[in-house]
Design an enzyme around this catalytic site. Sequence first.
Site, short mmCIF file in Angstrom:
data_model
loop_
_atom_site.label_atom_id
_atom_site.label_comp_id
_atom_site.label_asym_id
_atom_site.label_seq_id
_atom_site.Cartn_x
_atom_site.Cartn_y
_atom_site.Cartn_z
N ASP A 273 11.32 4.64 8.32
CA ASP A 273 10.87 4.95 6.96
C ASP A 273 11.82 5.99 6.36
OD1 ASP A 273 7.88 4.65 5.37
OD2 ASP A 273 9.26 6.23 4.72
N ILE A 274 12.18 5.76 5.11
CA ILE A 274 13.16 6.64 4.45
C ILE A 274 12.57 8.03 4.16
CG2 ILE A 274 12.69 6.04 2.03
CD1 ILE A 274 15.72 5.63 1.71
N ASN B 66 -1.26 0.29 4.30
CA ASN B 66 -1.77 0.64 2.98
C ASN B 66 -1.88 -0.66 2.19
OD1 ASN B 66 -1.67 3.44 3.51
ND2 ASN B 66 0.51 3.47 3.01
N GLN C 159 -0.66 1.75 -1.89
CA GLN C 159 0.47 0.93 -1.44
C GLN C 159 1.59 1.02 -2.46
OE1 GLN C 159 -0.47 -3.24 -1.11
NE2 GLN C 159 1.38 -3.70 0.06
N HIS D 57 3.46 -4.45 5.44
CA HIS D 57 4.21 -3.71 6.46
C HIS D 57 3.27 -2.79 7.21
CE1 HIS D 57 4.31 -1.49 2.67
NE2 HIS D 57 4.33 -0.37 3.38
N LEU D 58 3.58 -2.58 8.46
CA LEU D 58 2.77 -1.71 9.30
C LEU D 58 3.55 -0.42 9.55
CD1 LEU D 58 2.03 -4.77 10.01
CD2 LEU D 58 0.97 -3.82 12.05
N HIS D 59 2.92 0.70 9.25
CA HIS D 59 3.52 1.99 9.55
C HIS D 59 3.20 2.35 11.01
CE1 HIS D 59 4.14 3.44 5.27
NE2 HIS D 59 3.28 2.46 5.06
#
Length: 104
Positions: A29-30, A82, A89, A95-97
């Site tokens: 993640d950025i 999310n 979101q 997508h899964l964090h």
Amino acid sequence: MTDIFCKIIAGEIPSTTIAEGEDWIAIYDIHPKAPVHALVIPKKHVEFQDVDATLAGTLLLGVWEIAQKLGIDKNGFRVMINHGEHGSQEVPHLHLHILGGKKL
Ligand code: AMP
């Protein structure tokens, strides 16, 4: 629909790939919200309502593969999705964090 994750998957936007499967990629993640913060993203543009059991299982297996690769499988981690406005979101592509690296 084209979103930022579609562009990353198409190679149009740079990102650091941690690993990938046939149907997903995992990137950092950025804006990390934990010492380890990765995203597991289906290569196909899907939203939550499009998910089938096969994809759900594949993504969860991807999460475990990434957790092992990043060394957070032993101490544990959090997986988060999310969805929608109330879920805050940002990117409308499932997508899964994966969050870990400290006690959350
Ligand atoms: P959300 O849609 O709220 O589940 O979160 C989207 C996540 O994508 C956020 O945590 C962002 O920091 C992350 N993000 C946005 N753009 C990029 C990018 N180019 N590379 C990696 N992560 C990103």
